[in-house]
Design a protein around this motif. Structure first.
Motif: not given
Lengths: 668, 204
Positions: A30, A608, A638, A640-646, B3, B6-8, B11, B169, B171
């Motif tokens: 990100g 945020l 942004f 946040w969205v670009l960062e994988p949660s794991v 958020d 597109t995310h979380d 896992h 990009k 995920t």
């Protein structure tokens, strides 16, 4: 894997199992590099661990409990004697408004969120909530909202319209200071926090239960929290509308509550109470959930009529959406509405009564163990019943129109909220303290804590029934000797009793704080299963490991943990212990999963939340601030969205210590 | 809610857990969010219905509404639901180029609707209906403005999604992310059908 290394006896498992890994983020993800390697304060600020977030919720909520409590003491000091001089009329208005707002939105709800965050994933055998970063976002938004609400004290005066802030009284004409603006903003932000949190918890319960845990094998606490989250999802948007309309009126000159333009004052009342009534069940149901865990444990019996407790909780939630207008009987709704809402309100007493009887029958014939936690739970049953009975008198509309806006109302809701909810939360403190911190709260101090609170609470709120029936108005800031009346039921005596009671109550809370400090200093560790408990959260170390469970439990029974310790004799129904908590823990550790991936910490939730707070302040302090806030929000969204949660494997060095193959994100 | 959308990714589902409902966490969360949004719009629509005839100053609704114009812009918005469906279907067929194409078209249609709304608001303002003019004015702008903000957020999400897909990009499950934003988009469209009917078509 070596079994020995993983075998922890309770006395040897002091804290979280720290990851043996050394970590170096190898590429920025990100917009900025991820905070994988955090220690110290960063460990808390950027954490997404539901347990850490739960503890932080608890600490902040308890701080607000003290703030709200001090506000209450000011109120009682002002009313203790005739012609009170402690507070001016204006300050008094601010004081009771902020007392209620703080206690409801900044103590009760977040404290329930603290318990929910910490124990819900543990009770359903999950490793975290469904959306760990959203969980952190909820917490930080709640902190932002709380700070904005209380900042008003220092920036021109707090809100002064009462906790339900009736418009048009809360409009710019009658509340000219910025207090209401801060209130409206703070509540909107806290509302977003609760909404995100509730969606998160519902998804967690519905999607992430351990194998075998059907809905009807879920612990009652988890059930009640689930009901509460549904109430929040569908009631918060309604108050958001009300708050937005009021904000538009105050800040941008809209006319929604401008009576000279033909506005309808009932609009606010309806919008507020459509939220406000489900809200009271949002407050009480977590308490019900907690004692539904505590009572069976300390009665050494399963909960009597589990399905009845669950379904009555759910039906309280459902009917709770259809009774809001009983707060408005005095506003002239017309006989049909009044009759319908009156009947609905009486009907809600039925599921509540069912619960009370289930708790009584749980204790009936049990080997009751009078711990502090159990005392608070029994206190809840008794005090809530008293509050519930006066509640039924409010459901009777003709009687209610006599009581509206008197101290009788104040007495009622303090019995159900303080006697109900707060006692439930304290019961939970004593019950789960060893689980969260690995140390037992002192039982003796707990007893002092309980008795001072129970006596203080009855001294404070009991006389308010009398004061109310004698006609003392709810928000009266001063009373005079001349109008106090005479004889046994005079205002003077009972106001003084109530004020003295409030200080007894405060001493009770003080005992709790002393207990916490003493316990923290005490090096003695709690046993693994001090209460001979029943549910899954005890099937892990105290405090639990970062990844909660060494292996995900497979559930076969309601009260799974209990049934792993005891077997029932087919003919005599006698329970025989076959294992201790320690035995079970050793077995779990021997069969631990490998390759557990936990969500990594993140900057974005905090950033945020700050952005949202700044954006909100822009509504009071001008567009430039709003633009800054909006940019922060956009940037962090942004990121946040670009960062994988794991965290991706590339973020970690490969594990090499001691043959461990666990890959666990470090604490925080 | 970008958020969530597109995310979380869940896992835990990768590691021994199962999703008890069969729905993914993201989709369940989106449905809950939309359920909550129903009550948000419910409150705003109720406020409008209460106040739509209360005009002490300025024009009445019948004097300023331009039904043919709003019908056209409504049609544009509804067509964007069709293109959104096509985007989802392309995403499920793993056709990135087509997905992006339909996403852009959807965003353009949404932006056209917003342009129409800006034009409409400007015209109404010139004809004497300000936000503070009357109860009708306040509640009209609050309701349609809130909807407009939702469409705008949708447009931003669509364009961002396109950018993220282009840069590779994304995920998690790409098709599902497109579908989630699609859910939001359809919801906003459906709300508009209700608003258009209640606000514009039923005379006060």
């Amino acid at each position: 894997m070596s079994t020995n290394e993983l075998t922890l006896t309770p006395s040897q498992s002091p804290g979280l199992v720290k990851s043996p890994l050394s970590i170096s983020p190898s590429r920025p993800l990100g917009a900025v590099r991820r905070p994988v390697n955090t220690t110290g304060w960063r460990e808390w600020l950027f954490t997404v661990d539901h347990k850490k977030i739960g503890i932080m919720y608890g600490c902040v909520a308890f701080t607000f409990f003290i703030v709200g409590g001090v506000e209450a003491l000011f109120i009682r000091l002002q009313l203790a004697l005739p012609d009170g001089r402690i507070l001016s009329a204006d300050k008094y208005n601010q004081m009771f408004t902020m007392h209620a707002t703080t206690m409801i939105f900044l103590f009760a709800m977040p404290m329930a969120a603290a318990f929910a965050n910490y124990f819900l994933p543990l009770q359903i055998g999950a490793r975290d909530v469904a959306f760990p970063r959203l969980n952190a976002l909820s917490f930080w938004l709640f902190v932002s909202g709380g700070l904005i609400l209380n900042a008003s004290w220092f920036l021109g005066g707090a809100a002064d319209g009462g906790w339900f802030m009736y418009a048009p009284n809360s409009g710019p004409v009658f509340s000219p200071s910025n207090g209401v603006d801060f209130w409206v903003l703070g509540l909107q932000i806290a509302g977003i926090a609760s909404l995100i949190g509730s969606i998160n918890l519902i998804v967690t319960v519905l999607n992430m239960r351990a194998p075998g845990m059907t809905l009807m094998k879920m612990p009652v606490f988890t059930w009640m929290i689930l009901v509460v989250q549904f109430l929040l999802v569908f009631s918060l948007p309604v108050i958001t509308v009300a708050l937005v309309l009021l904000m538009f009126q105050r800040s941008y000159g809209a006319t929604f509550f401008d009576v000279s333009q033909g506005a309808d004052p009932l609009l606010w009342q309806h919008l507020f109470w459509i939220f406000g009534h489900p809200e009271v069940y949002v407050l009480i149901l977590p308490g019900f959930g907690i004692i539904s865990e505590v009572l069976p444990t300390f009665s050494r019996k399963p909960l009597f009529g589990y399905p009845f407790v669950v379904f009555s909780g759910a039906s309280i939630g459902l009917v709770g959406f259809g009774v809001w207008a009983h707060h408005m009987f005095a506003s002239g709704l017309g006989p049909v509405s009044v009759a319908v809402f009156s009947m609905a309100t009486m009907a809600i007493a039925i599921p509540t009564g069912v619960k009370i009887f289930n708790w009584l029958l749980t204790m009936w014939g049990g080997k009751i163990w009078y711990t502090a936690s159990m005392k608070f739970a029994i206190g809840l049953v008794i005090l809530f019943t008293i509050g519930g009975l006066s509640g039924v008198t409010h459901a009777v509309a003709p009687s209610d129109t006599q009581q509206t806006d008197t101290y009788y109302i104040v007495a009622h809701f303090h019995y159900v909220l303080f006697g109900g909810m707060v006692f439930g939360l304290f019961s939970g403190f004593y019950y789960w303290w060893p689980k969260v911190f690995g140390k037992m709260l002192n039982e003796k101090l707990g007893s002092w804590n309980f008795w001072f609170m129970v006596i203080g609470m009855n001294l404070t709120f009991g006389p308010m029934h009398i004061l109310g029936l004698q006609g003392q108005p709810r928000r009266m800031y001063i009373w005079t000797e001349a109008r106090a009346g005479e004889g046994f039921f005079n205002f003077g005596f009972w106001n003084l009793v109530s004020s003295i009671g409030s200080f007894v109550l405060a001493v009770g809370i003080l005992f709790f704080i002393i207990n916490v400090i003493k316990t923290t200093r005490n090096p003695e560790r709690a046993p693994l299963d001090p209460w001979d408990a029943r549910t899954l959260e005890w099937l892990t170390t105290s405090p639990p490991k970062v990844h909660n469970f060494d292996r995900i439990p497979v559930v076969h029974h309601l009260d799974e943990f209990f049934h792993r310790k005891y077997v029932e004799d087919e003919t005599t129904h006698a329970m025989t212990q076959i294992a201790t908590g320690e035995d079970l823990m050793r077995a779990e550790e021997a069969a631990a999963d490998t390759g557990i991936h936990m969500p990594g910490p993140s900057y974005w939730p905090l950033l945020l939340a700050i952005g949202v707070a700044v954006l909100g302040m822009g509504i009071i302090y001008g567009t430039p601030i709003m633009v800054v806030g909006a940019l922060v929000v956009l940037f962090s969204s942004f990121g946040w969205v670009l960062e994988p949660s794991v965290p991706e494997p590339i973020d970690f060095d490969s594990p090499s210590h001691d043959g461990h193959t666990k890959e666990i994100a470090p604490v925080g | 809610m970008a958020d969530i959308a597109t995310h979380d990714t869940d896992h835990a589902t990768d590691h021994g857990h199962h999703s008890s409902t069969g729905l993914s966490n993201n989709k369940l969360a989106m449905w809950l969010f939309l359920g909550s949004e129903c009550l948000l719009f419910g409150g705003l629509i109720s406020t409008y219905m209460l106040y739509r005839g209360r005009v002490q100053n300025g024009p009445h609704s019948s004097q300023i509404y331009d039904i043919p114009f709003t019908s056209v812009s409504s049609f544009v918005l509804l067509m964007s639901s069709l293109t959104m469906v096509l985007a989802v279907s392309s995403a499920q067929r793993k056709d990135d180029a087509k997905t992006n194409l339909w996403l852009v078209i959807t965003a353009l249609l949404g932006a056209t609707f917003i342009g129409g709304q800006v034009y409409e608001f400007t015209t109404f303002y010139r004809e004497g209906l300000g936000f503070t003019t009357s109860l009708f004015g306040s509640s009209f702008y609050a309701l349609t403005g809130f909807h407009g903000v939702h469409v705008s957020v949708g447009v931003i999400m669509l364009l961002s999604l396109m950018g993220i897909i282009k840069k590779g990009k994304i995920t998690g499950d790409k098709a599902e992310v497109v579908e989630l934003i699609g859910l939001y988009w359809h919801f906003v469209d459906i709300v508009w059908i209700i608003i258009f009917t209640l606000v514009y078509l039923i005379p006060s």
